[in-house]
Design a protein around this motif. Structure first.
Motif, PDB file in Angstrom:
ATOM      1  N   UNK A  33       0.782  -1.091  -0.098  1.00  0.00           N
ATOM      2  CA  UNK A  33       0.005  -0.016  -0.275  1.00  0.00           C
ATOM      3  C   UNK A  33       0.902   1.334   0.235  1.00  0.00           C
ATOM      4  N   UNK A  35       1.027   5.477   0.803  1.00  0.00           N
ATOM      5  CA  UNK A  35       0.477   6.564   1.585  1.00  0.00           C
ATOM      6  C   UNK A  35       1.273   7.916   1.276  1.00  0.00           C
ATOM      7  N   UNK A  43      -1.733  11.530   7.311  1.00  0.00           N
ATOM      8  CA  UNK A  43      -1.257  10.203   6.444  1.00  0.00           C
ATOM      9  C   UNK A  43      -2.833   9.810   5.797  1.00  0.00           C
ATOM     10  N   UNK A  48      -3.659   0.454  -3.094  1.00  0.00           N
ATOM     11  CA  UNK A  48      -3.046  -0.653  -2.721  1.00  0.00           C
ATOM     12  C   UNK A  48      -2.941  -1.861  -3.823  1.00  0.00           C
ATOM     13  N   UNK A  90       5.064   7.046   1.835  1.00  0.00           N
ATOM     14  CA  UNK A  90       5.138   5.922   2.468  1.00  0.00           C
ATOM     15  C   UNK A  90       4.571   4.425   1.792  1.00  0.00           C
ATOM     16  N   UNK A 103       5.797  -0.244   7.645  1.00  0.00           N
ATOM     17  CA  UNK A 103       5.901   0.796   6.693  1.00  0.00           C
ATOM     18  C   UNK A 103       7.456   0.809   6.584  1.00  0.00           C
ATOM     19  N   UNK A 104       7.717   1.395   5.326  1.00  0.00           N
ATOM     20  CA  UNK A 104       9.101   1.693   5.046  1.00  0.00           C
ATOM     21  C   UNK A 104       9.532   3.110   5.800  1.00  0.00           C
ATOM     22  N   UNK A 105      10.708   3.636   5.343  1.00  0.00           N
ATOM     23  CA  UNK A 105      11.096   4.742   6.016  1.00  0.00           C
ATOM     24  C   UNK A 105      10.602   6.015   5.153  1.00  0.00           C
TER      25      UNK A 105
ATOM     26  N   UNK B  32     -10.430  -3.377  12.506  1.00  0.00           N
ATOM     27  CA  UNK B  32      -9.080  -3.549  13.058  1.00  0.00           C
ATOM     28  C   UNK B  32      -8.438  -2.452  13.539  1.00  0.00           C
ATOM     29  N   UNK B  36       0.363   3.082  15.717  1.00  0.00           N
ATOM     30  CA  UNK B  36       1.662   3.421  15.046  1.00  0.00           C
ATOM     31  C   UNK B  36       2.535   4.340  15.731  1.00  0.00           C
ATOM     32  N   UNK B  38       5.840   7.128  15.341  1.00  0.00           N
ATOM     33  CA  UNK B  38       6.757   7.599  14.279  1.00  0.00           C
ATOM     34  C   UNK B  38       7.690   8.600  14.864  1.00  0.00           C
ATOM     35  N   UNK B  42      11.752   9.075  10.238  1.00  0.00           N
ATOM     36  CA  UNK B  42      11.413   7.471   9.997  1.00  0.00           C
ATOM     37  C   UNK B  42       9.906   7.304   9.466  1.00  0.00           C
ATOM     38  N   UNK B  43       9.656   5.866   9.121  1.00  0.00           N
ATOM     39  CA  UNK B  43       8.179   5.682   8.685  1.00  0.00           C
ATOM     40  C   UNK B  43       7.584   5.213  10.037  1.00  0.00           C
ATOM     41  N   UNK B  44       6.298   5.296  10.159  1.00  0.00           N
ATOM     42  CA  UNK B  44       5.610   4.730  11.212  1.00  0.00           C
ATOM     43  C   UNK B  44       6.027   3.333  11.478  1.00  0.00           C
ATOM     44  N   UNK B  46       4.497  -0.034  13.603  1.00  0.00           N
ATOM     45  CA  UNK B  46       3.502  -0.798  14.346  1.00  0.00           C
ATOM     46  C   UNK B  46       3.674  -1.111  15.832  1.00  0.00           C
ATOM     47  N   UNK B  51      -8.760  -5.718  17.714  1.00  0.00           N
ATOM     48  CA  UNK B  51      -9.877  -6.237  17.199  1.00  0.00           C
ATOM     49  C   UNK B  51     -11.398  -5.951  18.177  1.00  0.00           C
ATOM     50  N   UNK B  89       0.139   7.577  16.069  1.00  0.00           N
ATOM     51  CA  UNK B  89      -1.125   7.533  15.425  1.00  0.00           C
ATOM     52  C   UNK B  89      -1.959   6.421  15.501  1.00  0.00           C
ATOM     53  N   UNK B  93      -9.370   0.146  10.011  1.00  0.00           N
ATOM     54  CA  UNK B  93      -9.528  -0.432   8.746  1.00  0.00           C
ATOM     55  C   UNK B  93     -10.878  -1.107   8.751  1.00  0.00           C
ATOM     56  N   UNK B  99      -6.144  -3.298   2.748  1.00  0.00           N
ATOM     57  CA  UNK B  99      -5.411  -2.714   3.404  1.00  0.00           C
ATOM     58  C   UNK B  99      -5.450  -1.124   3.374  1.00  0.00           C
ATOM     59  N   UNK B 101      -6.074   1.847   5.398  1.00  0.00           N
ATOM     60  CA  UNK B 101      -6.198   2.158   6.702  1.00  0.00           C
ATOM     61  C   UNK B 101      -6.597   3.692   6.718  1.00  0.00           C
ATOM     62  N   UNK B 103      -6.282   6.991   9.195  1.00  0.00           N
ATOM     63  CA  UNK B 103      -5.163   7.415  10.325  1.00  0.00           C
ATOM     64  C   UNK B 103      -5.805   8.616  10.934  1.00  0.00           C
TER      65      UNK B 103
END
Lengths: 112, 113
Positions: A33, A35, A43, A48, A90, A103-105, B32, B36, B38, B42-44, B46, B51, B89, B93, B99, B101, B103
């Motif tokens: 996915x 973002x 975000x 996706x 992202x 997530x990646x950076x 769900x 996250x 952050x 950097x990326x977020x 988890x 649930x 964050x 979902x 997927x 999401x 936020x």
């Protein structure tokens, strides 16, 4: 186990140009996915891909597109760049629907 | 209806204290709810997810409390540490939406030494 890899990390482009960003998901993950993250909008989901097919798409103009390859790697493309496209892009990978997303950076895109 | 609301926008806590961040949603199809963390640049990452079939989930110092009838969920960080200083964050979902999401706007947490 390697995480999600995004390349490049930083990009500076001129308004009107196009750009391609790349994402390699975690090994074994088939869902990717994308973002967009900005200070003003937060975000926001772009799209996706799962098994090379676009499964969902967010509310972004057609200038934003993507694709996924047979090895699950994904690319997103933005054409005719605008100043407002400056953001952190992202990529998140998941094994499949209803599973955790990692997530990646990100790729920091600056449009001048 | 697709929104996830998050509060507070920013939070300052003393080391060792409890940090509490709240989120609320309207869409009852959400099934769900991850959180996250952050750090700048950097990326977020988890942290923890829940649930709707459970009311609480704990992992280490992090606990999610979930109130299905009120459509609210919260993150509690016990014994907060300066290293927890980051933006948090909440997300949600819906089943059948892959997927995708949604936020919350984020909470900037600062833990003072």
């Amino acid at each position: 186990k390697a995480g999600v890899t995004q390349t490049p990390r930083y990009l500076i482009k001129t308004r009107g140009q196009q750009v391609t960003l790349s994402c390699s998901p975690i090994s074994g993950h088939r869902s990717v996915s994308w973002y967009q993250q900005t200070p003003g909008q937060g975000l926001q989901f772009l799209f996706e891909y799962f098994s090379e097919t676009q499964r969902n798409k967010g509310n972004f103009p057609g200038r934003f597109s993507g694709r996924q390859f047979s090895n699950s790697r994904s690319e997103m493309n933005v054409s005719t760049l605008e100043l407002g496209d400056s953001a952190l892009y992202l990529c998140a990978s998941s094994k499949g629907v209803g599973t955790e997303a990692f997530f990646g950076q990100g790729t920091r895109l600056t449009v001048v | 209806q697709q929104q996830v609301k998050q509060s507070p926008q920013s939070l300052i806590v003393q080391k060792g204290g409890i940090s509490i961040i709240n989120c609320a949603y309207e869409n009852t199809a959400f099934d769900y709810f991850p959180w996250y963390q952050q750090f700048p640049g950097k990326g977020p990452a988890l942290l923890i997810a829940i649930r709707p079939d459970v009311s609480e989930k704990k992992e280490g110092r992090f606990t999610i409390s979930f109130n299905k009838s009120a459509k609210q969920f919260s993150l509690h960080i016990m014994d907060s540490q300066p290293g927890d200083s980051a933006t948090y964050f909440c997300a949600a979902k819906a089943m059948g939406y892959g997927q995708n999401f949604v936020f919350g706007p984020g909470t900037r947490l600062s833990v003072l030494p």
